[in-house]
Design a protein around this motif. Structure first.
Motif, PDB file in Angstrom:
ATOM      1  N   PHE A 179      73.944  72.094 -36.662  1.00 28.23           N
ATOM      2  CA  PHE A 179      73.287  70.749 -37.688  1.00 28.23           C
ATOM      3  C   PHE A 179      74.248  70.964 -38.838  1.00 28.23           C
ATOM      4  CE2 PHE A 179      69.465  71.667 -35.034  1.00 28.23           C
ATOM      5  CZ  PHE A 179      69.482  70.516 -34.331  1.00 28.23           C
ATOM      6  N   GLY A 180      75.129  71.863 -39.134  1.00 32.76           N
ATOM      7  CA  GLY A 180      75.628  71.992 -40.457  1.00 32.76           C
ATOM      8  C   GLY A 180      75.223  72.315 -41.642  1.00 32.76           C
ATOM      9  N   SER A 181      75.099  71.419 -42.521  1.00 30.43           N
ATOM     10  CA  SER A 181      74.369  71.829 -43.889  1.00 30.43           C
ATOM     11  C   SER A 181      72.848  71.690 -43.798  1.00 30.43           C
ATOM     12  CB  SER A 181      74.878  70.962 -45.030  1.00 30.43           C
ATOM     13  OG  SER A 181      74.660  69.562 -44.774  1.00 30.43           O
ATOM     14  N   SER A 182      72.491  70.670 -42.878  1.00 28.54           N
ATOM     15  CA  SER A 182      71.107  70.567 -42.714  1.00 28.54           C
ATOM     16  C   SER A 182      70.309  71.685 -41.618  1.00 28.54           C
ATOM     17  CB  SER A 182      70.813  69.218 -41.871  1.00 28.54           C
ATOM     18  OG  SER A 182      71.542  69.025 -40.407  1.00 28.54           O
ATOM     19  N   GLY A 183      71.259  72.699 -41.236  1.00 30.91           N
ATOM     20  CA  GLY A 183      70.784  73.728 -40.345  1.00 30.91           C
ATOM     21  C   GLY A 183      70.086  74.642 -41.308  1.00 30.91           C
ATOM     22  N   LYS A 184      69.833  74.588 -42.621  1.00 32.85           N
ATOM     23  CA  LYS A 184      69.255  75.568 -43.633  1.00 32.85           C
ATOM     24  C   LYS A 184      67.860  75.240 -43.751  1.00 32.85           C
ATOM     25  CE  LYS A 184      73.277  77.391 -44.123  1.00 32.85           C
ATOM     26  NZ  LYS A 184      73.611  78.656 -43.694  1.00 32.85           N
ATOM     27  N   LYS A 185      67.397  74.365 -43.022  1.00 38.29           N
ATOM     28  CA  LYS A 185      65.836  73.879 -42.963  1.00 38.29           C
ATOM     29  C   LYS A 185      65.120  75.168 -42.597  1.00 38.29           C
ATOM     30  CE  LYS A 185      66.461  68.918 -42.721  1.00 38.29           C
ATOM     31  NZ  LYS A 185      66.115  67.850 -41.924  1.00 38.29           N
ATOM     32  N   ASP A 186      63.893  75.555 -43.181  1.00 35.49           N
ATOM     33  CA  ASP A 186      63.032  76.359 -42.808  1.00 35.49           C
ATOM     34  C   ASP A 186      61.908  75.884 -42.385  1.00 35.49           C
ATOM     35  OD1 ASP A 186      64.721  78.477 -43.441  1.00 35.49           O
ATOM     36  OD2 ASP A 186      64.413  78.582 -45.548  1.00 35.49           O
ATOM     37  N   ASN A 187      61.520  74.571 -42.417  1.00 39.27           N
ATOM     38  CA  ASN A 187      60.260  74.268 -42.038  1.00 39.27           C
ATOM     39  C   ASN A 187      60.091  73.948 -40.547  1.00 39.27           C
ATOM     40  OD1 ASN A 187      57.887  72.633 -41.380  1.00 39.27           O
ATOM     41  ND2 ASN A 187      57.898  71.623 -43.282  1.00 39.27           N
ATOM     42  N   PRO A 188      59.339  74.602 -39.695  1.00 39.14           N
ATOM     43  CA  PRO A 188      59.542  74.368 -38.126  1.00 39.14           C
ATOM     44  C   PRO A 188      59.503  72.830 -37.624  1.00 39.14           C
ATOM     45  CG  PRO A 188      58.125  76.230 -38.753  1.00 39.14           C
ATOM     46  CD  PRO A 188      58.463  75.496 -40.107  1.00 39.14           C
ATOM     47  N   ILE A 189      58.508  71.929 -38.523  1.00 31.49           N
ATOM     48  CA  ILE A 189      58.395  70.738 -38.085  1.00 31.49           C
ATOM     49  C   ILE A 189      59.642  69.908 -38.323  1.00 31.49           C
ATOM     50  CG2 ILE A 189      57.065  68.636 -38.473  1.00 31.49           C
ATOM     51  CD1 ILE A 189      54.694  70.033 -39.415  1.00 31.49           C
ATOM     52  N   ASP A 190      60.270  70.169 -39.478  1.00 26.33           N
ATOM     53  CA  ASP A 190      61.677  69.234 -39.676  1.00 26.33           C
ATOM     54  C   ASP A 190      62.406  69.706 -38.767  1.00 26.33           C
ATOM     55  OD1 ASP A 190      60.380  68.114 -41.909  1.00 26.33           O
ATOM     56  OD2 ASP A 190      61.160  69.807 -43.221  1.00 26.33           O
ATOM     57  N   ILE A 191      62.477  71.084 -38.223  1.00 30.53           N
ATOM     58  CA  ILE A 191      63.339  71.735 -36.965  1.00 30.53           C
ATOM     59  C   ILE A 191      63.109  70.942 -35.872  1.00 30.53           C
ATOM     60  CG2 ILE A 191      64.408  73.645 -36.104  1.00 30.53           C
ATOM     61  CD1 ILE A 191      63.508  75.121 -38.515  1.00 30.53           C
ATOM     62  N   MET A 192      61.989  70.865 -35.642  1.00 29.86           N
ATOM     63  CA  MET A 192      61.485  70.163 -34.221  1.00 29.86           C
ATOM     64  C   MET A 192      62.186  68.868 -34.188  1.00 29.86           C
ATOM     65  SD  MET A 192      57.827  71.905 -33.280  1.00 29.86           S
ATOM     66  CE  MET A 192      57.777  70.970 -31.793  1.00 29.86           C
ATOM     67  N   LYS A 193      61.863  67.915 -35.331  1.00 29.81           N
ATOM     68  CA  LYS A 193      62.439  66.670 -35.403  1.00 29.81           C
ATOM     69  C   LYS A 193      63.870  66.798 -35.099  1.00 29.81           C
ATOM     70  CE  LYS A 193      58.738  65.077 -38.490  1.00 29.81           C
ATOM     71  NZ  LYS A 193      58.679  64.713 -39.971  1.00 29.81           N
ATOM     72  N   GLU A 194      64.630  67.588 -35.769  1.00 25.13           N
ATOM     73  CA  GLU A 194      66.237  67.711 -35.447  1.00 25.13           C
ATOM     74  C   GLU A 194      66.406  67.838 -34.072  1.00 25.13           C
ATOM     75  OE1 GLU A 194      68.644  67.125 -37.618  1.00 25.13           O
ATOM     76  OE2 GLU A 194      68.094  67.394 -39.529  1.00 25.13           O
ATOM     77  N   LEU A 195      65.589  68.772 -33.407  1.00 19.86           N
ATOM     78  CA  LEU A 195      65.855  69.212 -31.991  1.00 19.86           C
ATOM     79  C   LEU A 195      65.566  67.833 -31.091  1.00 19.86           C
ATOM     80  CD1 LEU A 195      64.915  72.781 -32.109  1.00 19.86           C
ATOM     81  CD2 LEU A 195      67.343  71.951 -31.792  1.00 19.86           C
ATOM     82  N   GLY A 196      64.731  67.015 -31.398  1.00 17.08           N
ATOM     83  CA  GLY A 196      64.238  65.982 -30.465  1.00 17.08           C
ATOM     84  C   GLY A 196      63.380  66.556 -29.442  1.00 17.08           C
ATOM     85  N   GLU A 197      63.871  66.059 -28.223  1.00 13.10           N
ATOM     86  CA  GLU A 197      62.930  66.367 -27.072  1.00 13.10           C
ATOM     87  C   GLU A 197      63.554  67.626 -26.445  1.00 13.10           C
ATOM     88  OE1 GLU A 197      63.015  62.979 -24.612  1.00 13.10           O
ATOM     89  OE2 GLU A 197      62.190  61.656 -25.883  1.00 13.10           O
ATOM     90  N   ALA A 198      62.623  68.656 -25.654  1.00 15.63           N
ATOM     91  CA  ALA A 198      63.026  69.457 -25.074  1.00 15.63           C
ATOM     92  C   ALA A 198      62.905  69.438 -23.440  1.00 15.63           C
ATOM     93  CB  ALA A 198      62.078  70.856 -25.187  1.00 15.63           C
TER      94      ALA A 198
END
Length: 330
Positions: free
Chosen positions: A284-303
């Protein structure tokens, strides 16, 4: 009293016949015996459903082998039957045949619109990932815990977990990182991490300092310098290893045990299976530094699962009785 000649041993090939087919059956006797094809007849047992024509075989291999065409008619029953070998009405022997039948299952296309197993997932926070797999993994990867439940009606062969990202410019699912790549990250961190580099410097510094000992002209100074080197090379080095232990081995073991590495089969209606996968933060580039699991799940989308249903095609039901060849005496 005259001694009777020994009973010849007969070998029949093929000895397993399928209902509805016709075979050339070969009956072989032992090397010291021969057949007289002009006098021998081969007949099936009554009611066996096997048709051997007029029962007149042909000789082969210098009359050591009889060949006869046998038709297994639709009236045959699965099980064991016998062929009788007679010479001018006298019984020479019997050979066993096994009759089998099968019921083919018509090939069907792979069903469409099959329900996939359900994937429930979450992203572990950075502290959990670091505690389980170490600093080098937590620094480079998100760790996802996925629980898979299969109520689809089919067994599934699961290979990996993929993510359908919200970014519409990426029109393919992105798979999780393989175990081999995660191991490489951890092993590299083990080699060049500050702990091991510091320990390597301590081990190297002692021998380097020892080389300067002869430059001390005053014996007391030389002795004091040597003792200082000994303290640095032995107690200090061992104390460093005790205070800051190497955690790479247990972290590698947990990676091997818990991270999805090879495909597995999840049975229909079996208990849910929990697996862990890693996803690179750098994706995710610079946005890959997020630590909040909820924000990360939004970045990942659907499993989703990278998986296929297990469909059995061209199965057949076999009904047979195994048997061995027997012979009667002359």
């Amino acid at each position: 009293m005259a001694q009777e000649s020994p009973t010849p041993k007969y070998i029949v090939e093929p000895n397993t016949l399928q209902i509805g087919d016709t075979y050339d059956v070969y009956i072989k006797t032992d090397p010291v015996s021969t057949f007289d094809p002009t006098k021998v007849k081969v007949t099936p047992s009554n009611g066996s459903g096997i048709n051997c024509g007029n029962g007149n075989p042909q000789g082969a291999d210098n009359n050591h082998v009889l060949t006869i065409k046998c038709e297994v008619t639709s009236g045959s029953q699965p099980g064991t039957t016998k062929l009788q070998i007679k010479e001018e009405g006298k019984m020479l022997g019997l050979v066993d045949l096994t009759i089998i039948s099968f019921r083919p299952v018509a090939q069907q296309p792979v069903p469409k619109n099959i329900d996939e197993p359900i994937v429930s997932w979450k992203v572990l926070d950075n502290h959990e990932t670091r505690a389980a797999f170490g600093h080098y993994v937590s620094k480079n990867y998100y760790c996802i815990e996925a629980t898979i439940t299969n109520k689809s009606g089919y067994d599934y062969q699961v290979e990996n977990i993929e993510f359908k990202l919200p970014d519409t410019s990426i029109n393919t699912r992105v798979p999780a990182t393989t175990l081999g790549m995660a191991r490489a990250t951890l092993e590299r961190g083990h080699l060049i991490g500050w702990r091991n580099e510091s320990l390597s410097a301590i081990k190297a510094f002692g021998p380097i300092l020892t080389g300067f000992t002869p430059f001390f002209k005053v014996q007391n100074h030389q002795l004091l310098f040597s003792k200082s080197i000994n303290i640095f090379s032995d107690p200090f080095e061992k104390g460093f290893e005790a205070v800051i232990p190497d955690t790479t081995i247990p972290e590698l073991q947990r990676l091997n045990d818990q991270i999805l590495s090879e495909g597995f089969i999840i049975r229909n209606s079996s208990r849910p299976i929990t697996k862990y996968v890693l996803f690179p933060k750098g994706f995710f580039g610079s946005s890959g530094k997020k630590d909040n699991p909820i924000d990360i799940m939004k970045e990942l989308g659907e499993a989703h699962l990278s998986a296929s249903p297990i469909i059995f095609l061209n199965s057949r039901e076999i009904n047979s009785t195994l048997s061995t060849s027997t012979n009667s005496s002359r």
